[in-house]
Design an enzyme around this catalytic site. Sequence first.
Site, PDB file in Angstrom:
ATOM      1  N   GLY A   1      63.456  22.165 -42.701  1.00 22.11           N
ATOM      2  CA  GLY A   1      64.109  21.205 -43.609  1.00 22.11           C
ATOM      3  C   GLY A   1      64.636  19.979 -42.881  1.00 22.11           C
TER       4      GLY A   1
ATOM      5  N   LEU B   1      68.706  15.566 -45.734  1.00 24.22           N
ATOM      6  CA  LEU B   1      70.014  14.997 -45.364  1.00 24.22           C
ATOM      7  C   LEU B   1      70.573  15.653 -44.094  1.00 24.22           C
ATOM      8  CD1 LEU B   1      72.728  13.496 -46.030  1.00 24.22           C
ATOM      9  CD2 LEU B   1      73.345  15.517 -47.366  1.00 24.22           C
ATOM     10  N   VAL B   2      70.674  16.970 -44.106  1.00 23.55           N
ATOM     11  CA  VAL B   2      71.340  17.679 -43.001  1.00 23.55           C
ATOM     12  C   VAL B   2      70.435  17.734 -41.777  1.00 23.55           C
ATOM     13  CG1 VAL B   2      72.554  19.789 -42.345  1.00 23.55           C
ATOM     14  CG2 VAL B   2      72.598  19.048 -44.737  1.00 23.55           C
TER      15      VAL B   2
ATOM     16  N   TYR C   1      71.066  28.498 -57.968  1.00 20.81           N
ATOM     17  CA  TYR C   1      71.205  28.063 -56.566  1.00 20.81           C
ATOM     18  C   TYR C   1      72.185  28.984 -55.839  1.00 20.81           C
ATOM     19  CZ  TYR C   1      72.419  24.736 -52.782  1.00 20.81           C
ATOM     20  OH  TYR C   1      72.646  24.128 -51.569  1.00 20.81           O
TER      21      TYR C   1
ATOM     22  N   HIS D   1      73.123  14.542 -55.508  1.00 20.14           N
ATOM     23  CA  HIS D   1      74.550  14.833 -55.598  1.00 20.14           C
ATOM     24  C   HIS D   1      75.319  13.581 -56.012  1.00 20.14           C
ATOM     25  CE1 HIS D   1      73.579  18.479 -53.172  1.00 20.14           C
ATOM     26  NE2 HIS D   1      74.554  18.972 -53.915  1.00 20.14           N
TER      27      HIS D   1
ATOM     28  N   ARG E   1      86.475  17.441 -54.979  1.00 22.81           N
ATOM     29  CA  ARG E   1      85.498  17.951 -54.011  1.00 22.81           C
ATOM     30  C   ARG E   1      86.011  17.688 -52.599  1.00 22.81           C
ATOM     31  NH1 ARG E   1      84.032  19.811 -58.071  1.00 22.81           N
ATOM     32  NH2 ARG E   1      82.001  19.730 -59.095  1.00 22.81           N
TER      33      ARG E   1
ATOM     34  N   ASP F   1      81.311  17.925 -66.313  1.00 18.77           N
ATOM     35  CA  ASP F   1      82.158  17.790 -65.122  1.00 18.77           C
ATOM     36  C   ASP F   1      81.772  18.832 -64.077  1.00 18.77           C
ATOM     37  OD1 ASP F   1      83.873  15.678 -65.379  1.00 18.77           O
ATOM     38  OD2 ASP F   1      85.497  16.826 -66.317  1.00 18.77           O
TER      39      ASP F   1
END
Length: 319
Positions: free
Chosen positions: A12, A16-17, A141, A184, A213, A275
């Site tokens: 992966g 992003l990571v 998930y 996200h 968050r 939300d």
Amino acid sequence: MDNNNKTILVTGSTGLVGSAIKYVVENGDSYTNEKWIFVSSKDADLCDKSQAKELFEKYQPTHVIHLAAVVGGLFHNLGYSTDIFRKNVVINDNVLGCCHTFDVKKVVSCLSTCVFPDTIKYPFDETMIHNGPPHDSNFGYAYAKRMIDVLNKAFHQTYGHLFTAVISTNAFGPNDNFSVKDGHVLPGLIHKTYMAKCQNTDLIIYGTGKPLRQFIYSRDLATLIIWALREYKEMEPIILSAGEEDETSIMEAARVIIKHMQFHGKVNYDTSRSDGQFRKTASNAKLRRYLPNFKFTPFDEAIRETCDWFVKNYENARK
Ligand code: NAP
Ligand code: GDP
């Protein structure tokens, strides 16, 4: 430092990571005994067991950072729970199965604070993952991610393997998925603010803006995952998060984005949109016991760097 030679496979790594890990390694955090191999779905579709096996045969990794996953924000999770659950379960079983077959010495996978039960005492900690059902908005998930913890425990119990996991809060940074539909909240808001500024329209924030968050900059997360690979010896997972005091509302996060994007238009809230979970406050007490002096990049600075990256890379950014 452990002087044995290591071949570290990062699955992966275009995400992003993974791209943040590549950035951190290429910018100095690398030891001479480490050979890093960064792969994506172009190298092997990890849903396919034979492709996963060929990848491990080719590189013979001694260590694995496993990041490959079907990942998305709240609205993607709401729309595709079947696909998300099934693909992630298969990817994780194939990757951890190969780690067993090829005698990998250590694996660090990445869970998310979504895995924790919806009804729980805050702040939650690493011992509470399986204490109740996750929030409905991301159950596919969350359950798939919980199964990594189950596999890690099973491989440890049966074979003594050191397959562990870190648990990240909501991550953001360069190379994120800036899709408004699937990404996200922070990349979504950065993209929407950019478009509202270019097109002279209102900025629409979804939901009430009140949920909280704990955001983490991908480059901080990358540094901590590399630390976990080298130094963290437990099979039990560890939460990688800034402190509870750094919990931020969506409204406040949007304010910081609006400031850095220099957007001067009108802001509206679309409260017909979900939300999601109101909060997912995680304790970083365990992390602080290991790394009391780790400094997280201030949120304002990390958002500025991410907005600058997005504007500069607009043409090629995932969106
Ligand atoms: P991302 O940006 O969406 O990247 C996903 C990566 O997985 C990409 O490199 C993608 O490769 C690869 N991938 C997807 N399906 C694959 C398949 N079938 N075979 C091989 N590779 C595949 O995700 P991320 O945000 O970096 O997330 C990385 C990890 O951190 C995930 O395990 C995620 O659950 C976890 N995590 C993320 C967050 C967050 O806020 N983003 C928070 C907590 C935990 P291609 O580019 O080739 O498609
Ligand atoms: P979560 O942290 O897993 O729930 O997922 P997200 O990163 O998608 O954050 C969802 C929260 O941000 C919810 O409270 C949404 O209502 C709010 N939000 C506001 N605007 C947006 C947006 O443009 N995209 C996304 N994904 N969420 C938004």
